[in-house]
Design a protein around this motif. Structure first.
Motif: not given
Length: 200
Positions: A42, A45-48, A50-52, A54-55
């Motif tokens: 997790s 997964a919280a890195t920028p 990974a977030a990008l 996912k988006a």
């Protein structure tokens, strides 16, 4: 007599700006390469990044689900004012002289991508129909123009300009239906643009 021109463009300044910002972001202590080997998944997964990622995956899903083909913008613009994606001057009034050229700016969304040697291909065609207020068809043409675009990335910010000139239109009210067809996904989308022709 009808004259028409169809053109479009893909990558834009906004995409270049995003790349520039990504290059100057400092390396975070939370970046995957800086995390302890026993750190929970997790945390990565919280890195920028990974977030990008996912988006972007969510955007891709929503993009494919669009039915019919949609438009984030579709309007009459001033002739010669389109210089890029989102860079245009809207026409203050949809009122034209009989000799004027109608210029339509559109930003289609939801089109598909064809696999090509260079990555992803976009294959669009345009139709138009000219109507009176009562629905009478005065002129129409299917597939009067084509847009073929290939790139190594999936282009989302695509714009189209349509230029149409109609000779002999009498003063009065009309509606231009501009239809964009996607050969890859089989989707189509239509813009309905009322306008008037004034006396010279």
């Amino acid at each position: 007599m009808t004259k028409a021109l169809f053109s479009g463009c893909g990558p834009v300044a906004a995409a270049a700006l995003l790349l520039t910002v990504s290059h100057i972001l400092p390396v975070s202590a939370e970046s995957p390469e800086n995390l302890p080997k026993d750190a929970p998944a997790s945390a990565a997964a919280a890195t920028p990044e990974a977030a990008l990622s996912k988006a972007q995956a969510e955007l891709d899903t929503a993009w494919r689900a669009l039915e019919p083909l949609g438009f984030s913008a579709g309007l009459f613009v001033e002739a010669g004012s389109v210089v890029g994606y989102g860079a245009y001057v809207p026409r203050a009034k949809a009122s034209f002289a009989p000799t004027d050229t109608l210029v339509v700016y559109a930003q289609p969304v939801g089109y598909g991508y064809r696999e090509t040697e260079t990555g992803y291909g976009i294959r669009l065609t345009a139709d138009y129909t000219l109507l009176t207020p009562s629905g009478q068809v005065l002129a129409e043409e299917k597939g009067f123009a084509r847009l073929t675009s290939d790139s190594r990335e999936k282009r989302r910010e695509l714009y189209i300009t349509l230029r149409l000139g109609f000779d002999g239109l009498r003063p009065g009210a009309y509606t231009l239906l501009a239809r964009i067809n996607d050969a890859v996904s089989g989707k189509s989308g239509e813009l309905s643009l009322p306008f008037t022709v004034t006396a010279e």
